[in-house]
Design a protein around this motif. Structure first.
Motif, PDB file in Angstrom:
ATOM      1  N   GLN A   1      27.472  -9.598  12.131  1.00 11.29           N
ATOM      2  CA  GLN A   1      26.773  -8.671  11.401  1.00 11.29           C
ATOM      3  C   GLN A   1      27.267  -8.812   9.782  1.00 11.29           C
ATOM      4  O   GLN A   1      26.327  -8.829   8.981  1.00 11.29           O
ATOM      5  CB  GLN A   1      27.110  -7.269  11.747  1.00 11.29           C
ATOM      6  CG  GLN A   1      26.438  -6.994  12.935  1.00 11.29           C
ATOM      7  CD  GLN A   1      26.693  -5.398  13.321  1.00 11.29           C
ATOM      8  OE1 GLN A   1      27.819  -4.589  12.928  1.00 11.29           O
ATOM      9  NE2 GLN A   1      25.902  -4.782  14.309  1.00 11.29           N
ATOM     10  N   THR A   2      28.494  -9.270   9.671  1.00  8.16           N
ATOM     11  CA  THR A   2      29.146  -9.450   8.433  1.00  8.16           C
ATOM     12  C   THR A   2      28.514 -10.841   7.806  1.00  8.16           C
ATOM     13  O   THR A   2      27.963 -10.815   6.637  1.00  8.16           O
ATOM     14  CB  THR A   2      30.610  -9.685   8.337  1.00  8.16           C
ATOM     15  OG1 THR A   2      31.075  -8.438   8.656  1.00  8.16           O
ATOM     16  CG2 THR A   2      31.039 -10.278   7.106  1.00  8.16           C
ATOM     17  N   TYR A   3      28.304 -11.941   8.551  1.00  6.93           N
ATOM     18  CA  TYR A   3      27.584 -12.893   8.271  1.00  6.93           C
ATOM     19  C   TYR A   3      26.067 -12.714   7.870  1.00  6.93           C
ATOM     20  O   TYR A   3      25.857 -13.120   6.760  1.00  6.93           O
ATOM     21  CB  TYR A   3      27.673 -14.003   9.517  1.00  6.93           C
ATOM     22  CG  TYR A   3      26.698 -15.360   9.161  1.00  6.93           C
ATOM     23  CD1 TYR A   3      27.481 -16.278   8.410  1.00  6.93           C
ATOM     24  CD2 TYR A   3      25.580 -15.487   9.460  1.00  6.93           C
ATOM     25  CE1 TYR A   3      26.816 -17.560   8.134  1.00  6.93           C
ATOM     26  CE2 TYR A   3      24.946 -16.607   9.398  1.00  6.93           C
ATOM     27  CZ  TYR A   3      25.290 -17.525   8.608  1.00  6.93           C
ATOM     28  OH  TYR A   3      24.844 -18.809   8.038  1.00  6.93           O
ATOM     29  N   CYS A   4      25.328 -12.007   8.590  1.00  4.66           N
ATOM     30  CA  CYS A   4      24.020 -11.662   8.270  1.00  4.66           C
ATOM     31  C   CYS A   4      23.809 -11.028   7.063  1.00  4.66           C
ATOM     32  O   CYS A   4      22.865 -11.459   6.295  1.00  4.66           O
ATOM     33  CB  CYS A   4      23.281 -11.121   9.458  1.00  4.66           C
ATOM     34  SG  CYS A   4      23.020 -12.098  11.037  1.00  4.66           S
ATOM     35  N   ALA A   5      24.794 -10.009   6.949  1.00  4.25           N
ATOM     36  CA  ALA A   5      24.608  -9.146   5.618  1.00  4.25           C
ATOM     37  C   ALA A   5      24.922  -9.992   4.460  1.00  4.25           C
ATOM     38  O   ALA A   5      24.280  -9.568   3.278  1.00  4.25           O
ATOM     39  CB  ALA A   5      25.527  -7.756   6.081  1.00  4.25           C
ATOM     40  N   ARG A   6      26.009 -10.442   4.628  1.00  2.00           N
ATOM     41  CA  ARG A   6      26.372 -11.431   3.288  1.00  2.00           C
ATOM     42  C   ARG A   6      25.672 -12.565   3.211  1.00  2.00           C
ATOM     43  O   ARG A   6      26.039 -13.193   2.033  1.00  2.00           O
ATOM     44  CB  ARG A   6      28.101 -11.421   3.583  1.00  2.00           C
ATOM     45  CG  ARG A   6      28.920 -10.343   3.643  1.00  2.00           C
ATOM     46  CD  ARG A   6      28.842  -9.403   2.309  1.00  2.00           C
ATOM     47  NE  ARG A   6      29.782 -10.187   1.235  1.00  2.00           N
ATOM     48  CZ  ARG A   6      31.027 -10.146   1.142  1.00  2.00           C
ATOM     49  NH1 ARG A   6      31.767  -9.481   2.162  1.00  2.00           N
ATOM     50  NH2 ARG A   6      31.700 -10.613   0.287  1.00  2.00           N
ATOM     51  N   LEU A   7      25.041 -13.099   4.078  1.00  2.00           N
ATOM     52  CA  LEU A   7      24.340 -14.319   3.715  1.00  2.00           C
ATOM     53  C   LEU A   7      23.420 -14.551   2.507  1.00  2.00           C
ATOM     54  O   LEU A   7      23.714 -15.776   1.940  1.00  2.00           O
ATOM     55  CB  LEU A   7      23.118 -14.889   5.131  1.00  2.00           C
ATOM     56  CG  LEU A   7      22.583 -15.928   5.005  1.00  2.00           C
ATOM     57  CD1 LEU A   7      23.546 -17.208   5.046  1.00  2.00           C
ATOM     58  CD2 LEU A   7      21.677 -16.307   6.351  1.00  2.00           C
TER      59      LEU A   7
END
Length: 77
Positions: free
Chosen positions: A10-16
């Motif tokens: 979720q962090t990866y997707c949100a910060r992408l």
């Protein structure tokens, strides 16, 4: 043994979008809700993560718009 990487993904997707502007094509190491390191190579990211976290859980993924790109995690505990 169950590995729950939902927070990291979720962090990866949100910060992408933010990561793509500065780190497109690099590999990010994410621990919990924080991107903690970027490396030019997959091996470089893994080496850094193993030195920093040992066998504790971490998540490595290429910063790319293609979400099908391979990722690696480590959680033996």
């Amino acid at each position: 043994m169950t590995v729950d990487l939902q927070t990291e993904f979720q962090t990866y997707c949100a910060r992408l979008p933010e990561m793509l502007t500065k780190h497109d094509g690099q590999f990010v190491v994410i621990r919990g809700a924080n991107p903690v390191h970027y490396a030019r190579t997959y091996e470089g990211a893994l080496d850094w993560a193993y030195q920093k976290f040992g066998l504790e859980r971490f998540f490595v993924k290429k910063v790319t718009e293609d979400l099908a790109a391979a990722h690696f995690t480590r959680d033996l505990g």
